[in-house]
Design an enzyme around this catalytic site. Sequence first.
Site, PDB file in Angstrom:
ATOM      1  N   HIS A   1       0.818  -1.213   0.000  1.00 51.85           N
ATOM      2  CA  HIS A   1       0.000   0.000   0.000  1.00 51.85           C
ATOM      3  C   HIS A   1       0.847   1.255   0.000  1.00 51.85           C
ATOM      4  O   HIS A   1       2.031   1.241   0.322  1.00 51.85           O
ATOM      5  CB  HIS A   1      -0.921   0.017   1.230  1.00 51.85           C
ATOM      6  CG  HIS A   1      -0.165   0.098   2.527  1.00 51.85           C
ATOM      7  ND1 HIS A   1       0.484  -0.980   3.082  1.00 51.85           N
ATOM      8  CD2 HIS A   1       0.065   1.141   3.363  1.00 51.85           C
ATOM      9  CE1 HIS A   1       1.070  -0.611   4.205  1.00 51.85           C
ATOM     10  NE2 HIS A   1       0.840   0.677   4.399  1.00 51.85           N
TER      11      HIS A   1
ATOM     12  N   HIS B   1       4.668   0.086   0.263  1.00 54.51           N
ATOM     13  CA  HIS B   1       5.447  -0.715   1.202  1.00 54.51           C
ATOM     14  C   HIS B   1       4.611  -1.853   1.766  1.00 54.51           C
ATOM     15  O   HIS B   1       3.380  -1.877   1.631  1.00 54.51           O
ATOM     16  CB  HIS B   1       6.041   0.155   2.314  1.00 54.51           C
ATOM     17  CG  HIS B   1       5.021   0.978   3.047  1.00 54.51           C
ATOM     18  ND1 HIS B   1       4.502   2.138   2.530  1.00 54.51           N
ATOM     19  CD2 HIS B   1       4.415   0.795   4.243  1.00 54.51           C
ATOM     20  CE1 HIS B   1       3.617   2.638   3.379  1.00 54.51           C
ATOM     21  NE2 HIS B   1       3.539   1.833   4.433  1.00 54.51           N
TER      22      HIS B   1
ATOM     23  N   ASP C   1       0.509   4.915   1.964  1.00 57.14           N
ATOM     24  CA  ASP C   1      -0.204   5.326   3.178  1.00 57.14           C
ATOM     25  C   ASP C   1      -1.347   6.303   2.881  1.00 57.14           C
ATOM     26  O   ASP C   1      -1.174   7.278   2.131  1.00 57.14           O
ATOM     27  CB  ASP C   1       0.768   5.968   4.176  1.00 57.14           C
ATOM     28  CG  ASP C   1       1.657   4.942   4.858  1.00 57.14           C
ATOM     29  OD1 ASP C   1       1.265   3.760   4.919  1.00 57.14           O
ATOM     30  OD2 ASP C   1       2.745   5.326   5.329  1.00 57.14           O
TER      31      ASP C   1
ATOM     32  N   ARG D   1       4.834   6.200  13.884  1.00 55.49           N
ATOM     33  CA  ARG D   1       4.829   6.809  12.549  1.00 55.49           C
ATOM     34  C   ARG D   1       4.284   8.229  12.592  1.00 55.49           C
ATOM     35  O   ARG D   1       3.261   8.486  13.204  1.00 55.49           O
ATOM     36  CB  ARG D   1       3.968   5.975  11.602  1.00 55.49           C
ATOM     37  CG  ARG D   1       4.025   6.447  10.163  1.00 55.49           C
ATOM     38  CD  ARG D   1       3.072   5.659   9.282  1.00 55.49           C
ATOM     39  NE  ARG D   1       1.732   6.231   9.336  1.00 55.49           N
ATOM     40  CZ  ARG D   1       0.672   5.714   8.700  1.00 55.49           C
ATOM     41  NH1 ARG D   1       0.804   4.600   7.999  1.00 55.49           N
ATOM     42  NH2 ARG D   1      -0.505   6.291   8.774  1.00 55.49           N
TER      43      ARG D   1
HETATM   44  O1  LIG Z   1       5.121  -2.124  10.198  1.00 54.64           O
HETATM   45  C1  LIG Z   1       5.821  -1.600   9.331  1.00 54.64           C
HETATM   46  O2  LIG Z   1       6.995  -1.865   9.158  1.00 54.64           O
HETATM   47  C2  LIG Z   1       5.189  -0.599   8.395  1.00 54.64           C
HETATM   48  C3  LIG Z   1       3.755  -0.401   8.708  1.00 54.64           C
HETATM   49  C4  LIG Z   1       3.121   0.590   7.781  1.00 54.64           C
HETATM   50  O3  LIG Z   1       2.508   0.256   6.812  1.00 54.64           O
HETATM   51  C5  LIG Z   1       3.301   2.018   8.068  1.00 54.64           C
HETATM   52  O4  LIG Z   1       3.980   2.372   9.042  1.00 54.64           O
HETATM   53  O5  LIG Z   1       2.773   2.826   7.298  1.00 54.64           O
HETATM   54 FE   LIG Z   2       1.917   1.938   5.703  1.00 52.62          FE
END
Ligand SMILES: O=C(O)CCC(=O)C(=O)O
Ligand SMILES: [Fe+2]
Length: 311
Positions: A101, A259, A103, A274
């Site tokens: 995806h 990602h 974000d 995040r």
């Molecule tokens: O858990 C992760 O490494 C990434 C998760 C994710 O999709 C994000 O942080 O946007």
């Molecule tokens: Fe993500």
Amino acid sequence: MSVDYATATATVVKLGSKIGARIDGVRLGADLSPETVELIQSALAEHKVIFFRGQDHLTEDGQYEFAELLGSPTTPHPTVTSKGVKSLPIDSEYGRANSWHTDVSFVDRIPKASILRAVHLPSYGGSTTWASTVAAYEALPEPLKVLVENLRARHTNVYDYAADRSDTAAANANGKAYREEFESDYYETEHPVVRVHPVTGERALLLGHFVKNFVGLSAAESQALFQLLQNRVIKLENTTRWNWQDGDVAIWDNRATQHYAIDDYDGEPRRLTRITLAGDVPVDVHGEPSTIISGNAEHYSIIEQVSPRAA
Ligand SMILES: O=C(O)CCC(=O)C(=O)O
Ligand SMILES: [Fe+2]
């Protein structure tokens, strides 16, 4: 005269031909010099995802103050508002993003970048992989470029998350509550499938798991075409994989990447925080912007006014 230690020692180490670089010799925080901020911004534009090791000193506040040097932090999430004030916890208890995806692509003002900081890691597994959506576009044969440049897709936060994965967190009570909050307001936005990057001018495919359908195509046709294009995005040559260590920070250009968080750490806890940075509304190769079908994301993010970088 003060010496800019960070810029003097910062080195950008390329990790692959299409995507990924590690930046060494920078201590992230609110006090970076303009030169170091510029180095980070240009490395991000060029390599799409950049990594920093050894940032153990960074707290949530420090991560936020650093984020402010790169742009305008959004609130943690358009719908998930109960979990954090400054950052969104990425916690294996609530969900595992093991599906490709970009974000928050269900809103009009897709965040331009995400900054992810490791807080607690499992003893094995739990890597994250990023793919360059610019490389995927550029590798398309001409007839497919013509097709996607004239195609639009509907993205929504109520998506078929079980379609291509087994989500271990989705089964527990915390996972279910998180999912309910994620879907508590309905967002749907029509985006071009090819967006022109506002900073680099590069063309990138804008897809990922929030896509519901392509405009004018049936569900079955949308599914088939989505698979074809996604397979091109996630071709291994377009990707880089990061094995997290304590103190790591990753920053990705969310306008040029997708990602996937690899769910291979069993029941061990995994936690990161995040922060997303406000982005602009995507524009297609004809100059047409995305359009809102449902939902208002003003409370989540401003719309960033972007000035293209000099080449
Ligand atoms: O858990 C992760 O490494 C990434 C998760 C994710 O999709 C994000 O942080 O946007
Ligand atoms: Fe993500």
